[in-house]
Scaffold this motif. Sequence first.
Motif, PDB file in Angstrom:
ATOM      1  N   VAL A  44       0.874  -0.774   0.013  1.00 47.38           N
ATOM      2  CA  VAL A  44      -0.074   0.132   0.363  1.00 47.38           C
ATOM      3  C   VAL A  44       0.933   1.037   0.057  1.00 47.38           C
ATOM      4  O   VAL A  44       2.404   0.943   0.249  1.00 47.38           O
ATOM      5  CB  VAL A  44      -1.078  -0.262   1.054  1.00 47.38           C
ATOM      6  N   TRP A  45       0.553   2.401  -0.266  1.00 54.36           N
ATOM      7  CA  TRP A  45       0.906   3.524  -0.641  1.00 54.36           C
ATOM      8  C   TRP A  45       0.305   4.918  -0.361  1.00 54.36           C
ATOM      9  O   TRP A  45      -1.664   4.954  -0.995  1.00 54.36           O
ATOM     10  CB  TRP A  45       1.434   4.151  -1.971  1.00 54.36           C
ATOM     11  N   LEU A  60      -7.086   7.869   6.546  1.00 56.20           N
ATOM     12  CA  LEU A  60      -5.633   7.560   5.635  1.00 56.20           C
ATOM     13  C   LEU A  60      -6.466   7.020   4.412  1.00 56.20           C
ATOM     14  O   LEU A  60      -6.007   6.017   4.642  1.00 56.20           O
ATOM     15  CB  LEU A  60      -4.773   7.092   6.377  1.00 56.20           C
ATOM     16  N   ASN A  61      -6.668   7.860   3.564  1.00 52.73           N
ATOM     17  CA  ASN A  61      -7.007   7.019   1.983  1.00 52.73           C
ATOM     18  C   ASN A  61      -5.485   6.330   1.743  1.00 52.73           C
ATOM     19  O   ASN A  61      -4.723   6.972   1.766  1.00 52.73           O
ATOM     20  CB  ASN A  61      -7.690   8.293   1.055  1.00 52.73           C
ATOM     21  N   PHE A  62      -5.949   5.630   1.087  1.00 47.51           N
ATOM     22  CA  PHE A  62      -4.431   5.110   0.563  1.00 47.51           C
ATOM     23  C   PHE A  62      -4.869   4.263  -1.205  1.00 47.51           C
ATOM     24  O   PHE A  62      -5.430   4.066  -1.871  1.00 47.51           O
ATOM     25  CB  PHE A  62      -3.169   3.989   1.423  1.00 47.51           C
ATOM     26  N   LEU A  63      -3.715   3.777  -1.713  1.00 50.75           N
ATOM     27  CA  LEU A  63      -3.287   3.407  -2.803  1.00 50.75           C
ATOM     28  C   LEU A  63      -3.015   1.430  -2.741  1.00 50.75           C
ATOM     29  O   LEU A  63      -1.796   1.221  -1.928  1.00 50.75           O
ATOM     30  CB  LEU A  63      -3.029   3.078  -3.793  1.00 50.75           C
ATOM     31  N   VAL A  64      -4.160   0.577  -3.209  1.00 57.37           N
ATOM     32  CA  VAL A  64      -3.452  -0.747  -2.942  1.00 57.37           C
ATOM     33  C   VAL A  64      -2.460  -1.222  -3.913  1.00 57.37           C
ATOM     34  O   VAL A  64      -2.467  -0.963  -4.915  1.00 57.37           O
ATOM     35  CB  VAL A  64      -4.140  -1.657  -3.039  1.00 57.37           C
ATOM     36  N   LYS A  65      -1.576  -1.220  -4.042  1.00 54.84           N
ATOM     37  CA  LYS A  65      -0.391  -1.867  -5.076  1.00 54.84           C
ATOM     38  C   LYS A  65       0.169  -3.068  -4.806  1.00 54.84           C
ATOM     39  O   LYS A  65       1.149  -3.711  -5.044  1.00 54.84           O
ATOM     40  CB  LYS A  65       1.092  -0.414  -4.529  1.00 54.84           C
ATOM     41  N   ALA A  91      -7.437   2.707  -5.483  1.00 52.89           N
ATOM     42  CA  ALA A  91      -7.635   3.376  -4.741  1.00 52.89           C
ATOM     43  C   ALA A  91      -8.700   3.771  -3.767  1.00 52.89           C
ATOM     44  O   ALA A  91      -9.291   3.793  -3.992  1.00 52.89           O
ATOM     45  CB  ALA A  91      -8.049   4.959  -5.747  1.00 52.89           C
ATOM     46  N   ILE A  92      -8.024   3.843  -2.797  1.00 51.45           N
ATOM     47  CA  ILE A  92      -9.505   3.565  -1.246  1.00 51.45           C
ATOM     48  C   ILE A  92      -9.338   5.054  -0.895  1.00 51.45           C
ATOM     49  O   ILE A  92      -8.951   5.128  -0.422  1.00 51.45           O
ATOM     50  CB  ILE A  92      -8.591   2.496  -0.425  1.00 51.45           C
ATOM     51  N   LYS A  93     -10.922   5.227  -0.851  1.00 54.11           N
ATOM     52  CA  LYS A  93     -11.518   6.408  -0.407  1.00 54.11           C
ATOM     53  C   LYS A  93     -12.454   6.686   1.352  1.00 54.11           C
ATOM     54  O   LYS A  93     -13.263   5.992   0.378  1.00 54.11           O
ATOM     55  CB  LYS A  93     -11.948   7.414  -1.286  1.00 54.11           C
ATOM     56  N   ILE A  94     -12.018   7.062   2.063  1.00 55.74           N
ATOM     57  CA  ILE A  94     -12.789   6.017   3.138  1.00 55.74           C
ATOM     58  C   ILE A  94     -14.053   7.047   3.548  1.00 55.74           C
ATOM     59  O   ILE A  94     -13.325   8.452   3.935  1.00 55.74           O
ATOM     60  CB  ILE A  94     -11.504   5.759   4.353  1.00 55.74           C
ATOM     61  N   PRO A  95     -15.117   6.813   3.733  1.00 52.52           N
ATOM     62  CA  PRO A  95     -15.879   7.844   4.059  1.00 52.52           C
ATOM     63  C   PRO A  95     -15.484   8.651   5.216  1.00 52.52           C
ATOM     64  O   PRO A  95     -15.463   7.681   5.968  1.00 52.52           O
ATOM     65  CB  PRO A  95     -17.342   7.352   3.478  1.00 52.52           C
ATOM     66  N   ILE A  96     -15.506   9.461   5.188  1.00 55.21           N
ATOM     67  CA  ILE A  96     -15.228  10.816   6.664  1.00 55.21           C
ATOM     68  C   ILE A  96     -16.344  10.331   7.420  1.00 55.21           C
ATOM     69  O   ILE A  96     -15.544  10.475   8.443  1.00 55.21           O
ATOM     70  CB  ILE A  96     -14.769  12.215   5.890  1.00 55.21           C
ATOM     71  N   LYS A  97     -16.954  10.243   7.082  1.00 59.54           N
ATOM     72  CA  LYS A  97     -17.973  10.291   8.468  1.00 59.54           C
ATOM     73  C   LYS A  97     -18.081   9.550   9.077  1.00 59.54           C
ATOM     74  O   LYS A  97     -17.243   9.050  10.015  1.00 59.54           O
ATOM     75  CB  LYS A  97     -20.066  10.652   7.969  1.00 59.54           C
ATOM     76  N   GLN A  98     -17.995   8.224   8.475  1.00 59.38           N
ATOM     77  CA  GLN A  98     -17.851   6.537   8.871  1.00 59.38           C
ATOM     78  C   GLN A  98     -16.434   6.267   9.910  1.00 59.38           C
ATOM     79  O   GLN A  98     -16.588   6.108  10.892  1.00 59.38           O
ATOM     80  CB  GLN A  98     -18.261   5.550   8.046  1.00 59.38           C
ATOM     81  N   PRO A 455      -2.714  13.013   4.940  1.00 60.33           N
ATOM     82  CA  PRO A 455      -3.528  12.837   4.211  1.00 60.33           C
ATOM     83  C   PRO A 455      -3.529  13.382   2.888  1.00 60.33           C
ATOM     84  O   PRO A 455      -4.440  14.731   3.434  1.00 60.33           O
ATOM     85  CB  PRO A 455      -4.576  12.053   5.082  1.00 60.33           C
ATOM     86  N   GLN A 456      -4.428  12.363   2.110  1.00 63.85           N
ATOM     87  CA  GLN A 456      -4.736  13.707   1.025  1.00 63.85           C
ATOM     88  C   GLN A 456      -6.104  13.364   0.393  1.00 63.85           C
ATOM     89  O   GLN A 456      -6.475  12.275   0.955  1.00 63.85           O
ATOM     90  CB  GLN A 456      -4.046  13.950  -0.143  1.00 63.85           C
ATOM     91  N   GLN A 457      -7.078  13.741   0.251  1.00 60.72           N
ATOM     92  CA  GLN A 457      -8.447  13.222  -0.472  1.00 60.72           C
ATOM     93  C   GLN A 457      -8.246  11.904  -1.200  1.00 60.72           C
ATOM     94  O   GLN A 457      -8.585  11.511  -1.679  1.00 60.72           O
ATOM     95  CB  GLN A 457      -9.239  14.501  -1.159  1.00 60.72           C
ATOM     96  N   ASP A 458      -7.302  12.458  -2.549  1.00 57.25           N
ATOM     97  CA  ASP A 458      -7.197  11.723  -3.290  1.00 57.25           C
ATOM     98  C   ASP A 458      -5.809  10.845  -2.997  1.00 57.25           C
ATOM     99  O   ASP A 458      -4.980  11.818  -3.448  1.00 57.25           O
ATOM    100  CB  ASP A 458      -6.396  12.749  -4.792  1.00 57.25           C
ATOM    101  N   PRO A 459      -5.638   9.787  -3.085  1.00 61.79           N
ATOM    102  CA  PRO A 459      -4.677   8.966  -2.091  1.00 61.79           C
ATOM    103  C   PRO A 459      -3.358   9.018  -3.277  1.00 61.79           C
ATOM    104  O   PRO A 459      -1.958   8.973  -3.456  1.00 61.79           O
ATOM    105  CB  PRO A 459      -4.801   7.433  -1.993  1.00 61.79           C
ATOM    106  N   ALA A 460      -3.471   9.718  -4.559  1.00 62.68           N
ATOM    107  CA  ALA A 460      -2.298   9.690  -5.759  1.00 62.68           C
ATOM    108  C   ALA A 460      -2.033  10.861  -5.872  1.00 62.68           C
ATOM    109  O   ALA A 460      -0.660  10.942  -6.357  1.00 62.68           O
ATOM    110  CB  ALA A 460      -2.809   8.865  -7.145  1.00 62.68           C
ATOM    111  N   TYR A 461      -2.536  11.686  -5.148  1.00 60.49           N
ATOM    112  CA  TYR A 461      -1.641  13.361  -4.860  1.00 60.49           C
ATOM    113  C   TYR A 461      -0.354  13.893  -4.657  1.00 60.49           C
ATOM    114  O   TYR A 461       0.185  14.005  -6.238  1.00 60.49           O
ATOM    115  CB  TYR A 461      -2.774  13.936  -3.960  1.00 60.49           C
ATOM    116  N   HIS A 462       0.044  12.506  -4.314  1.00 62.94           N
ATOM    117  CA  HIS A 462       1.603  13.092  -3.784  1.00 62.94           C
ATOM    118  C   HIS A 462       2.521  12.637  -4.680  1.00 62.94           C
ATOM    119  O   HIS A 462       3.261  13.159  -5.463  1.00 62.94           O
ATOM    120  CB  HIS A 462       1.949  12.035  -2.087  1.00 62.94           C
TER     121      HIS A 462
END
Length: 523
Positions: A44-45, A60-65, A91-98, A455-462
């Motif tokens: 993951v990254w 903590l949104n992340f990418l599964v590599k 690309a794992i974007k976790i719902p912020i409320k949950q 953390p970023q909303q788009d895990p590929a941002y960096h």
Amino acid sequence: MSCQKASHRMRIQTAIFIGIAYCLCGCLDRQPKDWVDAGRLPGVWPDYNDVTIPPNIAPLNFLVKEHGDRYYIQIRSTLGRPVEVCSRSGAIKIPIKQWRQLVQSNIGQDLSIEVYVQASDGRWQRFMPLVIHVASDPVDRYLVYRLIRPLFMYVGRMGLYQRDLTSFAERPILLNTATGGNCINCHAFHNYNPDRMILHMRAGKIGTYMLMAYDGQVFKVDTKTEFNHATSYRCWHPDGRTIAFAFNIVRQVFHARGQTRDVYDRASDLLVYDAIGHRASTSVQISSPRRMETYPEWSPDGRFLYLCSGPALEDVNGMPEPHKAMRYDLMRIPYEPQSRTFGQIEMVLNTSQMGLSAAHPKISPDGRYLLVCISDCTYFPLYRPESDLYLLDLSTGRFSKAENINSAQAEGYHCWSSNGRWVIFSSKREDGECTHLYLCYFDKDGHFHKPFLMPQQDPAYHSMQVVVYNLPEFLKAPIRMSPRALVRAAWSKRILKTTLDPTVASRLRQPVEDVPYTSLGTR
């Protein structure tokens, strides 16, 4: 007939909704029931495994590599409902409320992240769970930093931004596109207070001035006097009125091989500025003609001014590699706030005798610990790949490389949170060129935990953006001063001129000769 048409439309709408959900989520099933054990952690990254997070951090949104057609993620803990995320891209974007509900329900506990990947043949693999520790100490909600491009010589587009760490909201404070394309830098706040802020503007149509926001008003200040150039590195005194500044003649040098860039000063001293009376003063102890002083930092009680001190340029000029002899020691000097006078300067860390150089000393809010950048030479750690963070226990004198947080690339500017439990620092560990921000937990026993990428909303941002995060500073509340007010002050013709303390004016030194930086090999 109308009922049949309505029923038909409803079936079509339901099918469309399911199709959209399928495309967006990548899977309709819940947790896969038939799977094989991968027997290892997933790739993951960013690497969020075994990190400690504040309970109020954004997801903590992340990418599964891992190669696959579908991805299923389940985040669970002791209490609360698990969070499930499906993806076709990894690309794992976790719902912020949950996420917030789960984290807040498990403060002081661990989160477990199970990753399932479906191959093209339809079979699922389950990987060993990632573990995230949730600390009981929150982090300051707001963060301010400068975003620039990794340029060498020219000022490109840059700006100061405010980030809400509990979400992904980011807004500009000031962009140089609104100030004539100049350089804006060296921002600082008084005691995490957004209502007392300074920043510097350099060159361009506006010129070189300081903007100071002070309790609802904005002032444009000329910090130059007959004694000093425009000021730069800075630190607010706890009294909220006094600011310690460095004023430097900065030069950049390019090497023919190896690490190509370095920064050095031709001259550098410190002064103390009164933000109410707009008067500058200094002492020969912090503006010695035989030393170069920089990076002022007040102790939390305001009784000491810490600083970095290196040799004068003429003491190293002519050596085969002068920049390698520019090593800065960590020193401090007593300060009496009532009389605004200094005592005698004293050594804290004689790093030059260790063959090392100190930069960016930052003291924890309780006054016990000092975190400092240590490199082989000079005072600009982000140009030194060997730069690491070291921790000095001011109560015992124990000095050592900070555990868990350093990398093979440069670690740079850092800031303590207001409760002293978190540190944010800049690092080039991802690619050796761009600096990104990492958060790190510092527990009550004085130990650092594994840091994690902001953390970023788009895990590929960096991985997609070529940017440099610069000078992160925590805030307790959002900045209320509008960008328009700052821009208006920047272009204003009304300028406050700094006056010089008469006792300093009476002993002015001769101007520093602007001699070239030379070595034996260039003569």
